[in-house]
Scaffold this motif. Structure first.
Motif, short mmCIF file in Angstrom:
data_model
loop_
_atom_site.label_atom_id
_atom_site.label_comp_id
_atom_site.label_asym_id
_atom_site.label_seq_id
_atom_site.Cartn_x
_atom_site.Cartn_y
_atom_site.Cartn_z
N LEU A 19 0.84 -1.20 0.00
CA LEU A 19 0.00 0.00 0.00
C LEU A 19 0.88 1.25 0.00
N ASP A 65 -2.83 5.54 2.97
CA ASP A 65 -3.94 4.64 2.63
C ASP A 65 -4.68 4.20 3.90
N THR A 75 -10.56 4.06 1.58
CA THR A 75 -10.16 2.74 2.07
C THR A 75 -9.60 1.93 0.90
N LYS A 76 -8.39 1.45 1.06
CA LYS A 76 -7.73 0.69 -0.01
C LYS A 76 -7.69 -0.81 0.26
N LEU A 77 -7.87 -1.18 1.53
CA LEU A 77 -7.76 -2.61 1.87
C LEU A 77 -8.66 -2.93 3.05
N ALA A 98 -11.99 -0.94 -2.82
CA ALA A 98 -10.93 -1.47 -1.98
C ALA A 98 -10.65 -2.93 -2.32
N LYS A 99 -9.48 -3.40 -1.93
CA LYS A 99 -9.13 -4.80 -2.05
C LYS A 99 -9.56 -5.53 -0.78
N PHE A 103 -1.70 -4.34 -7.92
CA PHE A 103 -1.48 -4.59 -6.50
C PHE A 103 -0.73 -5.89 -6.27
#
Length: 384
Positions: free
Chosen positions: A92, A96, A143-145, A173-174, A224
């Motif tokens: 990330l 993040d 939010t990325k994860l 997100a992931k 990613f």
């Protein structure tokens, strides 16, 4: 190999059916070379350059795991479960936002609370089995994860993977799922919408308490996933070839071990639920477990090998009971062929969500009557 599709247990049992081309051995050799010959034109036609980013034995083990997890983008093996997990967060960018399970492996939770914030990540912990709370914590576009552990260690709460995957998708997100305590025999998170699945391969994937390893599997080969590959390559977090060989040996018997271990865990959970010295049993296979219906929907062929019991008499009785086991081993870790017992609150320390009267049980492959008899006498000794 036969033309008809084979069951994953058949493919795993034969390590994808690979035969050593030189000796025709049914077990391929361990490749330990750290450097490789260049061609005359200075290229590497073999595909191997140096031992830090790549190795043939590791590739072979990764192919078995990718098959088991139905990981279209493949798998990556790491030197430990923590190395695998932290590589996801290190892929990330500073600033993040991450939403993670409140109940999870204690060492990763501690790392997220300390080291990850120094990397500039913003971490919020929520009960990921509560989809409403999770949705409220997620910030679309920020939010990325989402990191979810299910079943979560050591309370064995169940997160609805498909439900969380939908929340992650809508937020951009992931979703990464720690599936260490389910294994691909019981749950395949990628097929339920997760982007990454993580395993502390030290545990049930290896199954013999003699390898420290971690693994990541990915649903799609995207930017990613390539960032994670770069992290492993740059930091040298790859698993060693001998450890990869032992891990592949363990994967060959994974289905057999998991079937025995989960069946025994269910039997123990049912019997301990009626034990007069047990206040509560935490196991997703029990109908009274809050996450039982979701577990029944997303787990196959059993509910895993881990359970916890809360002992009547509180912390003192729990610690005393653990001190009196004879067959169970008082040791950290889980998933091996030998059954383990541990008073988790003592291990996790301050800030742990683990009740002080709780004993965590990792079910091995011993005779289940012997396991129950050992717990019965230990619980009685704990109250003597």
């Amino acid at each position: 190999m036969p033309q008809r599709p084979l069951h994953p247990r058949s493919l795993a049992a034969q390590a994808m059916g690979k035969i050593d081309p030189q000796t025709k051995g049914v077990v391929t050799p361990i490749h330990i070379a750290t450097t490789y010959i260049r061609d005359e034109d200075n290229a590497y036609s073999s595909g191997f350059i140096y031992g830090r980013p790549d190795n043939e034995t590791i590739r072979e083990a990764e192919s078995v795991l990718a098959m088991l997890e139905e990981a279209k983008a493949g798998a990556l093996l790491f030197s430990s479960g923590m190395a695998a997990a932290t590589a996801v967060f290190q892929a990330l960018s500073p600033g993040d936002h991450v939403v993670a399970s409140k109940v999870m492996y204690w060492a990763l939770r501690a790392w997220l609370q300390t080291e990850a914030t120094r990397w500039g990540l913003v971490i919020d912990f929520v009960e990921t089995d509560d989809l409403a709370a999770l949705k409220a914590a997620v910030k679309p576009g920020v939010t990325k994860l989402i990191w979810a552990e299910t079943p979560s260690n050591p309370l064995w709460t169940i997160t609805d993977i498909a439900g969380v995957a939908e929340i992650a998708r809508k937020a951009g997100a992931k979703l990464a799922v720690d599936s260490t305590c389910a294994s691909p025999v019981h749950t395949r998170p990628l097929t339920l919408g997760a982007d990454i699945v993580m395993h502390a391969a030290t545990k049930v994937l290896n199954g013999h308490s003699d390898v420290v390893a971690g693994a990541l599997c990915a649903r799609q080969d995207d930017e990613f996933w390539n960032r994670i590959k770069t992290v492993r390559k740059g930091q040298g977090g790859i698993l060693g070839p001998f450890e990869a060989f032992l891990l592949m040996r363990g994967l060959r018997t994974l289905h057999l071990r998991q079937e025995r271990q989960s069946a025994s865990a269910m039997a123990l959970a049912q019997r301990l639920s009626a034990h007069p010295l047990v206040a509560r049993v935490l196991y997703p296979g029990l109908p009274q477990h809050p996450g039982h219906d979701i577990a029944a929907r997303q787990m196959e062929g059993g509910f895993g090998f881990m359970l916890s019991v809360q002992v009547t008499g509180g912390e003192a009785a729990a610690i005393k009971a653990a001190a009196h086991v004879e067959l169970y081993k008082r040791a950290t870790s889980l998933g091996g062929v030998e059954s383990l017992i541990e008073h988790r609150a003592s291990i996790e320390g301050a800030g742990s969500p683990c009740p002080t009267d709780l004993l965590r049980l990792s079910t091995g492959i011993e005779d289940v009557e012997d396991l129950y008899a050992d717990l019965d006498q230990a619980l009685k000794a704990g109250h003597s």
